[in-house]
Design an enzyme around this catalytic site. Sequence first.
Site, mmCIF file in Angstrom:
data_model
loop_
_atom_site.group_PDB
_atom_site.id
_atom_site.type_symbol
_atom_site.label_atom_id
_atom_site.label_comp_id
_atom_site.label_asym_id
_atom_site.label_seq_id
_atom_site.Cartn_x
_atom_site.Cartn_y
_atom_site.Cartn_z
ATOM 1 N N VAL A 30 0.958 -1.284 -0.067
ATOM 2 C CA VAL A 30 -0.083 0.084 0.163
ATOM 3 C C VAL A 30 0.648 1.232 -0.168
ATOM 4 O O VAL A 30 0.584 2.295 -0.589
ATOM 5 C CB VAL A 30 -0.965 0.088 1.016
ATOM 6 C CG1 VAL A 30 -1.635 1.458 1.474
ATOM 7 C CG2 VAL A 30 -2.180 -1.000 1.078
ATOM 8 N N GLU A 31 1.799 1.192 0.767
ATOM 9 C CA GLU A 31 2.872 2.454 1.116
ATOM 10 C C GLU A 31 3.509 2.746 -0.308
ATOM 11 O O GLU A 31 3.603 3.991 -0.714
ATOM 12 C CB GLU A 31 3.578 2.172 2.245
ATOM 13 C CG GLU A 31 2.804 2.626 3.403
ATOM 14 C CD GLU A 31 2.645 3.637 3.840
ATOM 15 O OE1 GLU A 31 2.872 4.822 3.128
ATOM 16 O OE2 GLU A 31 1.602 3.784 4.734
ATOM 17 N N THR A 32 4.143 1.645 -0.858
ATOM 18 C CA THR A 32 5.247 2.025 -1.995
ATOM 19 C C THR A 32 5.238 1.149 -3.041
ATOM 20 O O THR A 32 6.125 1.048 -3.946
ATOM 21 C CB THR A 32 6.834 2.296 -1.423
ATOM 22 O OG1 THR A 32 7.111 0.964 -0.842
ATOM 23 C CG2 THR A 32 6.757 3.386 -0.458
#
Length: 356
Positions: free
Chosen positions: A123-125
């Site tokens: 989700v983040e990167t």
Amino acid sequence: MKLKNMLGRLLLSGLCLTAASCTSNIKETDRMDAFIQQMAATHQFDESELNELFQSVQIKENILKTISKPAEGLPWHKYRNIFLTESRINGGVKFWQENAQALAAAEQQYGVPAAIIVAIIGVETLYGQNTGNHRVIDALSTLAFAYPPRSQFFLGELENFLLLCRDEHINPLEPTGSYAGAMGIPQFMPSSFRTYAVDFDHDNRRDIWHNNNDVIASIANYFSRHQWQPGQAIAFPVKAKGEKYKAILKPDLKPDLTIAELQSFDVDISASLPINSKIKLLAFEQEQNKELWAALDNFYVITRYNHSPLYAMAVYQLSQAISNKKASIYEENHNPHFLFHSDQLRYGADRKNPDL
């Protein structure tokens, strides 16, 4: 800093395009000067060195525009579609396979499931593919000095950033990250880095930009320190009769209701839970209706990473999708019935083409 030097810096930067922007930039510079003096007095930084450093810092207008339109403002059905994609699911399986040893070790040490760690990174990167291209010091300075609604928060993060750069022997002008100053593969804010980042392979560096071992353990440590409960449920869908349930839909995220209290509002709890469980009822907007979920303590822990129920649900559902895909691949590769079927197909092809 002398007024002459201050005005010269503003003019050289090309920021004084109007009288209004000049006034704003003078205020930003005043705040910057006060911050530099505070860092020198509180943490014994060299004031002249900080003055020189901040002459290279840029206030970014595009960052101010971006922070006013976060993805968390989308309805759930649109937000979900950003993260629950085949590429992100397949990427999660691949990342898990390539980092299986570190994920297993972190899960053993911290009690946080590998699937949750992988989903956070997804989700983040997108597993390190999109870590952000803003210099962290520019992002934090922009929001600390030119974004009054959250200037105090970002002043604190800028302070922590300079401290971590000193502690870790990093040039403050080099690290890059998101428009909000989140850094590296797990997108830690500087305060989180200083508190939770882990040197998992004992090479005397906490490298969340390039070292997956450190990234994995740092996320696991973050969740553990926020009271992750190993082996406990995260969330599950529920049904409600009528509209009494709306009275218990509140913006805070900490679980605060018992099973009996939920049932008294005509919410059907079909899952088997410990009788003393605390639950938060959440509604997620679909295209035609709302989807109700019962969120438990571990769901709340995910929201400590990003204070959004949409974010936490995306992480949870992505973790499930990755786990299911990984399990199905394992089943295909180890199920003798599948292997037999493959041999049959090959045998049929061989009969048609003897050269195979």
